[in-house]
Write an enzyme that holds these catalytic residues in place. Structure first.
Site, PDB file in Angstrom:
ATOM      1  CD  GLU A 126      -2.929   0.975   2.379  1.00 22.64           C
ATOM      2  OE1 GLU A 126      -4.145   1.090   2.180  1.00 22.64           O
ATOM      3  OE2 GLU A 126      -2.444   0.790   3.497  1.00 22.64           O
ATOM      4  N   GLY A 266       2.396   0.918  11.139  1.00 20.23           N
ATOM      5  CA  GLY A 266       2.061   0.107  12.300  1.00 20.23           C
ATOM      6  C   GLY A 266       1.773  -1.325  11.909  1.00 20.23           C
ATOM      7  CB  ALA A 267      -0.322  -3.500  11.299  1.00 21.28           C
ATOM      8  CG  ASN A 270      -0.547  -7.648   3.507  1.00 22.67           C
ATOM      9  OD1 ASN A 270      -0.562  -6.749   2.684  1.00 22.67           O
ATOM     10  ND2 ASN A 270       0.404  -7.776   4.412  1.00 22.67           N
ATOM     11  CG  HIS A 300      -6.757  -0.453  12.390  1.00 24.48           C
ATOM     12  ND1 HIS A 300      -7.211   0.848  12.464  1.00 24.48           N
ATOM     13  CD2 HIS A 300      -6.292  -0.593  11.120  1.00 24.48           C
ATOM     14  CE1 HIS A 300      -7.044   1.445  11.305  1.00 24.48           C
ATOM     15  NE2 HIS A 300      -6.477   0.592  10.465  1.00 24.48           N
ATOM     16  CD  GLU A 301      -3.754  -3.244  10.227  1.00 22.76           C
ATOM     17  OE1 GLU A 301      -4.059  -3.437   9.034  1.00 22.76           O
ATOM     18  OE2 GLU A 301      -3.500  -2.112  10.686  1.00 22.76           O
ATOM     19  CG  HIS A 304      -8.250  -2.640   7.362  1.00 21.15           C
ATOM     20  ND1 HIS A 304      -8.971  -1.666   6.726  1.00 21.15           N
ATOM     21  CD2 HIS A 304      -7.237  -1.995   8.009  1.00 21.15           C
ATOM     22  CE1 HIS A 304      -8.438  -0.477   6.974  1.00 21.15           C
ATOM     23  NE2 HIS A 304      -7.386  -0.650   7.752  1.00 21.15           N
ATOM     24  CD  GLU A 323      -6.339   2.659   6.761  1.00 20.75           C
ATOM     25  OE1 GLU A 323      -6.406   2.214   7.933  1.00 20.75           O
ATOM     26  OE2 GLU A 323      -5.763   2.035   5.855  1.00 20.75           O
TER      27      GLU A 323
END
Length: 864
Positions: A126, A266-267, A270, A300-301, A304, A323
């Site tokens: 990204e 931070g991360a 994928n 958070h990830e 996503h 985000e």
């Protein structure tokens, strides 16, 4: 020429011509340390006879074959694009290239661990960096299925979006992993992670019987510190929470989390193969604020996987939605599924402060920003995209109702699964479930930039009874904001004496809708005026807040009397905003913050207070008062560290702060004694990371130098040790050391990204003698163009933000007018520079003006 950019218009034109089907990507990671062989076969349909291009960044392209026709790379490959002409209804393109390993955290990053010599790779794509690894139509709305085949040294494993298969033998000393095809994905969420990673596996069992394999991995030298079970348990709870909240099952075959070195974010989300920065593997005792931040990042990830991976924005103008949604829902999940139940206090203290800072720069933009090209999106990973957007979404949930909001999310995910969508698509579902027209709300909160100010208007009689109360809403000077509707609470706090102690206790709360310039609050009329009246009690809205004069005075003077963190933080946040707006003295805030630290126990709030103490001491106080203020602050912080509860998180944070600010001989002696064992604090372990904090403070004070740095580096033979040693050398308070550091940052394009970040931090560490940075003010404009043209975006952004010597502003020979003039002249002479570059320089100029104004507002009257 396009270079490596891509415009929104070009992307839309290409999407109108092309529909992607699948990619077969074969990578040979055994061919050397500089490049790797990449073979891509892309299958796609197109308008017959049309022409377009596919993206690739590679030092060497060997073969290009389109529908059986060999194309000459020298003729068709230029500016990161392969030109494709004479397309058919169905097309097959094969590209054979040598792609470059990166050391910037972009593309395929290569890292060799100094602890054991093992090499690790991971991808970071990204925004536009999958093209550094394979040929691809690099835009989010051209989703496809990806099949990866990866050959590596025999001792390595490979993780990707699909489950890791059993390898088959390849050439001598190598083996090959042939992964199953992925679901339809945008290329930026594909991933390849390779190396001798080690980890722990588990599974998530859903109520309906589905089983999702889980894995947590890191490099071998960190394996003893990997608290995998805590991360896995958090992930299992998060999966169950999100599946219920979103009404949608997890969409991918497995969920791996890999903690990788030298990560530049931070991360990264994928699909099914999340990468985290590996300083989230705590080799030393972390402060709880850091552990909480890891929890937010993990969740958070995970969010996503639904919002971003399953359903993806059509173009990067809706990046904020990915985000902001993940930031909002992860805070919600942390508060409701982990031990960090006061996560919203952390959000108010850290995240919203970031948003307010960003929203008051001249580069502010709407939450739903206009993104014209890749350069625009690269600079929009900011406090507005993440934190303001999350705060606005929280307000939207309140506006439409939580049940209605997540019912709309369920409909949205079902309608656009494995495809792309827009904000308009989401709003349509939310309007359907809530029955509300969101047009006006969207315009005011998402499509207009800036932040408004709320302040109380209080009138009392001679007996202190309120005869009139209203909330005034203002647009700050220079802000592009417009007046907005707010759901707001007003808290009343009164001083109470009990058992010899004084407390500020909430004695009233009113919740109301605020709109327009003036909103009366009749509920408070006829009540006795409280000692402190807090606007935005419970932090319900997004706005700058002012307190009335009496509330501000009492709130700061008795800030340690508040019995809870959140109201204390809101009062301090209002005072901090006044300091930043040059409406209050940094010294007054500093005194209040140090008082608050006597009683504050919330780890993230302590962290935020200490960060603002550092900003006062290093930037906002005038040069002539800084030495005295620094010594007094260090004295108080050291005392608080010595008297803090044994083994507490607060004790650890205060010791680190004492090391950073120690200036007198007595204070430096105390820091040295902690490092050498001459003084011990009950419950405090001087582990390796704390040793570096103490040593770096001693270097900054001039007590230690190269001899001690080299000895500590020999003691800590790890990548962290190498980076911290580089930071310490950059911290040395001499002209020669700062000159060498500046030169290395400007000239060494091979410096790894995480080392660069640490060295920039060391360069800026000059509390003892900020004048050391004055020579670099005039040199900064001379290096901007060279850095921008020679580095990747992330490296250039970090350098051009970090090399501007903000701490020098206000020093002798660095008057504010001269410093701002340097940047103004550069901007005037570079009117045609890329918008992303101008934004970086403009933000430096904004910060310089703010620092100068804050210093002027803080000059003691005796000096005037």
């Amino acid at each position: 020429m396009p270079g490596q950019n891509l415009t929104r218009v070009e992307a839309a034109e290409r999407a109108a011509l092309v529909r992607t089907g699948s990619y077969d990507v074969t990578l040979d990671l055994t061919s050397g340390e500089d490049t790797f062989r990449s073979i891509t076969t892309a299958r796609f349909s197109a308008t017959p006879g049309a022409s377009t291009f596919i993206d690739l960044i590679a030092p060497a392209v060997h073969e290009i074959t389109l529908n059986g026709r060999r194309l000459d790379p020298a003729q068709v490959y230029a500016d990161s694009r392969i030109a494709l002409t004479g397309l058919e209804q169905d097309n097959e393109l094969t590209v054979v290239a040598d792609c470059a390993y990166m050391h910037t955290g972009e593309g395929l990053h290569r890292f060799t661990d100094p602890a054991d010599g093992a090499t690790y790779l991971y991808t970071q794509f990204e925004v536009p960096d999958s093209r550094r690894v394979y040929a691809v139509f690099e835009q989010p709305d051209l989703k496809a299925s990806f099949t990866f085949t990866v050959t590596t040294p025999q001792e390595w494993t490979v993780l990707s979006n699909s489950p890791t298969p059993e390898p088959t033998p390849a050439a001598e000393g190598a083996h090959t992993f042939a992964f199953a095809p992925t679901e339809r994905l945008s290329s930026y969420v594909t991933a390849v992670v390779a190396g001798p990673y080690t980890g722990v596996t588990s599974e998530y069992r859903a109520d309906d019987g589905r089983v999702v394999p889980l894995g947590v991995y890191c490099r071998a030298s960190l394996a003893e510190y990997l608290d995998a079970e805590e991360i896995l348990e958090m992930t299992r709870k998060g999966l169950a929470y999100y599946e219920e909240l979103f009404g949608t099952p997890y969409a991918f075959a497995k969920y791996d989390q890999i903690f990788v070195p030298e990560f530049n974010a931070g991360a990264m989300e994928n699909a099914g193969c999340v990468t985290h920065r590996d300083d989230y593997v705590f080799r030393s005792r972390p402060v709880q604020a850091r552990v909480e931040r890891r929890a937010v990042t993990v969740l958070h990830e995970l969010a996503h996987m639904w919002f971003g991976d399953l359903v993806t924005m059509r173009w990067w103008n809706d990046l904020w939605l990915n985000e902001s949604f993940a930031e909002y829902t992860s805070t919600l999940a942390v508060a409701e599924t982990t031990r960090f139940t006061d996560a919203w206090t952390t959000f108010q203290t850290i995240e919203k402060a970031w948003a307010y800072n960003q929203d008051q720069l001249s580069s502010t933009h709407p939450v739903a920003a206009e993104i014209n090209d890749l350069h625009d999106v690269e600079v929009n990973f900011d406090g507005i995209t993440y934190a303001k957007g999350a705060a606005v979404l929280a307000a939207l949930v309140g506006y439409v109702g939580r049940d209605n909001f997540f019912a709309g999310i369920k409909r949205y995910l079902a309608a656009h699964a494995y495809a792309n969508a827009t904000l308009t698509d989401l709003l349509a579902e939310l309007e359907a479930t809530s029955g509300r027209d969101l047009g006006a709300w969207t315009r005011l909160w998402l499509q207009e930039a800036g932040v408004t100010t709320l302040r109380p208007e209080v009138v009392t009689d001679d007996q202190g009874v309120i005869t009139s109360f209203a909330v005034l809403q203002e647009i700050p000077a220079g802000s592009p904001a417009t007046l907005r509707p707010h759901r707001l609470a007003i808290g009343s706090y009164s001083l109470r004496e009990a058992d010899g102690a004084t407390s500020l206790v909430r004695t009233g709360r009113v919740e109301l809708d605020v709109d327009g310039e003036r909103t009366p609050v009749p509920e408070l009329v006829g009540t006795r005026r409280a000692d402190v009246i807090v606007l935005n009690e419970d932090d319900l809205t997004y706005a700058k807040v002012r307190l009335d004069e009496a509330s501000l005075a009492t709130g700061l003077e008795r800030v340690d009397a508040f019995t809870e963190s959140l109201p204390r933080s809101i009062v301090l946040a209002a005072a901090w905003d006044m300091v930043r707006d040059a409406e209050a003295s940094a010294q007054d805030y500093l005194d209040a913050a140090l008082s608050a630290l006597r009683v504050e126990e919330h780890s993230s709030v302590v962290q935020g207070l200490l960060a603002r103490v550092s900003t006062c001491l290093g930037l906002y106080l005038p040069a002539q008062v800084r030495p005295t203020a620094r010594a007094e602050a260090a004295r108080k912080v050291l005392h608080l560290a010595r008297t803090a509860a044994a083994g507490s998180d607060k004790q650890l944070q205060l010791v680190r702060a004492a090391a950073a600010h120690a200036s007198t001989t007595e204070q430096v002696d105390a820091v040295e004694a902690l490092l050498t064992g001459g003084e011990t604090l009950v419950g405090l372990t001087i582990d390796q990371d704390l040793r570096w904090e103490l040593l770096t403070g001693l270097v900054a004070s001039g007590r230690y130098g190269e001899e001690q740095i080299a000895a500590e580096e020999a003691r800590d033979v790890t990548t962290t040790g190498r980076e911290r040693a580089a930071q310490a050398r950059a911290t040395v308070p001499t002209e020669q050391a700062k000159e060498a550091t500046w030169t290395a940052l400007v000239e060494d394009a091979d410096m790894p990204n995480e080392t660069q970040a640490k060295v920039l931090r060391g360069l800026a560490t000059v509390e003892g003698d900020p004048a050391l940075l004055v020579p670099f003010l005039g040199r900064y404009p001379q290096i901007v163009d060279g850095i921008w043209s020679s580095r990747t975006f992330h490296m250039a952004e970090n350098l051009l933000s970090g090399l501007w010597p903000l701490a020098a502003v206000g020093q002798e020979g660095a008057e504010a007018e001269a410093a701002t003039g340097l940047l103004e002249d550069w901007l005037a002479s570079h009117a045609g520079a890329p918008a992303a570059l101008r934004r970086i320089v403009t933000e430096n100029l904004d910060d310089t003006r703010r620092v100068a104004a804050a210093q002027a507002a803080s000059v003691p009257r005796t000096i005037l």
